[in-house]
Design a protein around this motif. Sequence first.
Motif, PDB file in Angstrom:
ATOM      1  N   HIS A  88       0.857  -1.397  -0.122  1.00  0.00           N
ATOM      2  CA  HIS A  88      -0.049  -0.023   0.011  1.00  0.00           C
ATOM      3  C   HIS A  88       0.833   1.325  -0.064  1.00  0.00           C
ATOM      4  N   SER A  89       1.950   1.360   0.614  1.00  0.00           N
ATOM      5  CA  SER A  89       2.730   2.514   0.758  1.00  0.00           C
ATOM      6  C   SER A  89       3.412   2.684  -0.528  1.00  0.00           C
ATOM      7  N   TYR A  90       4.239   1.310  -0.985  1.00  0.00           N
ATOM      8  CA  TYR A  90       4.704   1.652  -2.339  1.00  0.00           C
ATOM      9  C   TYR A  90       3.798   2.186  -3.304  1.00  0.00           C
ATOM     10  N   ASP A  91       2.344   1.814  -3.322  1.00  0.00           N
ATOM     11  CA  ASP A  91       1.461   2.199  -4.456  1.00  0.00           C
ATOM     12  C   ASP A  91       1.011   3.599  -4.335  1.00  0.00           C
ATOM     13  N   LEU A  92       0.947   4.162  -2.958  1.00  0.00           N
ATOM     14  CA  LEU A  92       0.765   5.539  -2.787  1.00  0.00           C
ATOM     15  C   LEU A  92       1.883   6.214  -3.480  1.00  0.00           C
ATOM     16  N   VAL A  93       3.126   6.008  -3.045  1.00  0.00           N
ATOM     17  CA  VAL A  93       4.207   6.526  -3.382  1.00  0.00           C
ATOM     18  C   VAL A  93       4.129   6.554  -4.935  1.00  0.00           C
ATOM     19  N   VAL A  94       4.176   5.461  -5.497  1.00  0.00           N
ATOM     20  CA  VAL A  94       4.208   5.659  -6.998  1.00  0.00           C
ATOM     21  C   VAL A  94       3.043   6.411  -7.745  1.00  0.00           C
ATOM     22  N   ALA A  95       1.879   6.282  -6.920  1.00  0.00           N
ATOM     23  CA  ALA A  95       0.529   7.041  -7.636  1.00  0.00           C
ATOM     24  C   ALA A  95       1.000   8.646  -7.596  1.00  0.00           C
ATOM     25  N   SER A  96       1.974   9.112  -6.689  1.00  0.00           N
ATOM     26  CA  SER A  96       2.204  10.520  -6.598  1.00  0.00           C
ATOM     27  C   SER A  96       3.222  10.763  -7.427  1.00  0.00           C
ATOM     28  N   LEU A  97       4.018  10.005  -7.872  1.00  0.00           N
ATOM     29  CA  LEU A  97       5.071  10.354  -8.984  1.00  0.00           C
ATOM     30  C   LEU A  97       4.668  10.882 -10.299  1.00  0.00           C
ATOM     31  N   PRO A  98       5.444  11.899 -10.650  1.00  0.00           N
ATOM     32  CA  PRO A  98       5.139  12.402 -12.105  1.00  0.00           C
ATOM     33  C   PRO A  98       4.785  11.224 -13.092  1.00  0.00           C
ATOM     34  N   LYS A  99       4.192  11.685 -14.154  1.00  0.00           N
ATOM     35  CA  LYS A  99       3.666  10.300 -15.013  1.00  0.00           C
ATOM     36  C   LYS A  99       4.973   9.998 -15.673  1.00  0.00           C
ATOM     37  N   LYS A 100       5.770  10.725 -16.025  1.00  0.00           N
ATOM     38  CA  LYS A 100       7.229  10.398 -16.759  1.00  0.00           C
ATOM     39  C   LYS A 100       7.687   9.280 -16.010  1.00  0.00           C
ATOM     40  N   ILE A 101       8.035   9.435 -14.791  1.00  0.00           N
ATOM     41  CA  ILE A 101       8.499   8.484 -13.694  1.00  0.00           C
ATOM     42  C   ILE A 101       7.844   7.321 -13.607  1.00  0.00           C
ATOM     43  N   ARG A 102       6.718   7.332 -13.526  1.00  0.00           N
ATOM     44  CA  ARG A 102       5.787   6.147 -13.352  1.00  0.00           C
ATOM     45  C   ARG A 102       5.876   5.389 -14.688  1.00  0.00           C
ATOM     46  N   GLY A 103       5.921   6.091 -15.640  1.00  0.00           N
ATOM     47  CA  GLY A 103       6.172   5.305 -17.303  1.00  0.00           C
ATOM     48  C   GLY A 103       7.549   4.493 -17.033  1.00  0.00           C
ATOM     49  N   GLU A 104       8.502   4.900 -16.266  1.00  0.00           N
ATOM     50  CA  GLU A 104       9.757   4.482 -16.545  1.00  0.00           C
ATOM     51  C   GLU A 104       9.907   3.205 -15.360  1.00  0.00           C
ATOM     52  N   LEU A 105       8.710   3.076 -14.705  1.00  0.00           N
ATOM     53  CA  LEU A 105       8.957   2.092 -13.613  1.00  0.00           C
ATOM     54  C   LEU A 105       8.444   0.806 -14.391  1.00  0.00           C
TER      55      LEU A 105
END
Length: 114
Positions: free
Chosen positions: A97-114
């Motif tokens: 849950h913690s990981y998902d909350l942080v990922v959701a708060s990241l800019p779209k570009k960084i999320r796309g790189e994951l």
Amino acid sequence: MDANQILDHCLARKGVVETFPFNPETLVLKVGGKMFLLMPLETQPLTISVKTDPEWSAELREQHPQVTGAYHMNKTHWNSVLCEGLKPDLILKLIDHSYDLVVASLPKKIRGEL
């Protein structure tokens, strides 16, 4: 659960990096440059700090005495979790849950790189 099991679970997630920004005893796991878990390695019994949705935080604190507001963190969003006495499934759920909350708060570009 022990520290190695928690670390293995976290490192299996995309983009997770181990850091020690505060001191050599406190492991901080980050994704996209943002913290999602803190784990003091020298503390026994094992305790972790994780980010949690505020509504779920209140519920967790009512149901589990092992869950409290995290020391030196925003207690609305961060919980300190004493792992002793909690089911491993709940601990893993809190970490995810913690990981998902942080990922959701990241800019779209960084999320796309994951």
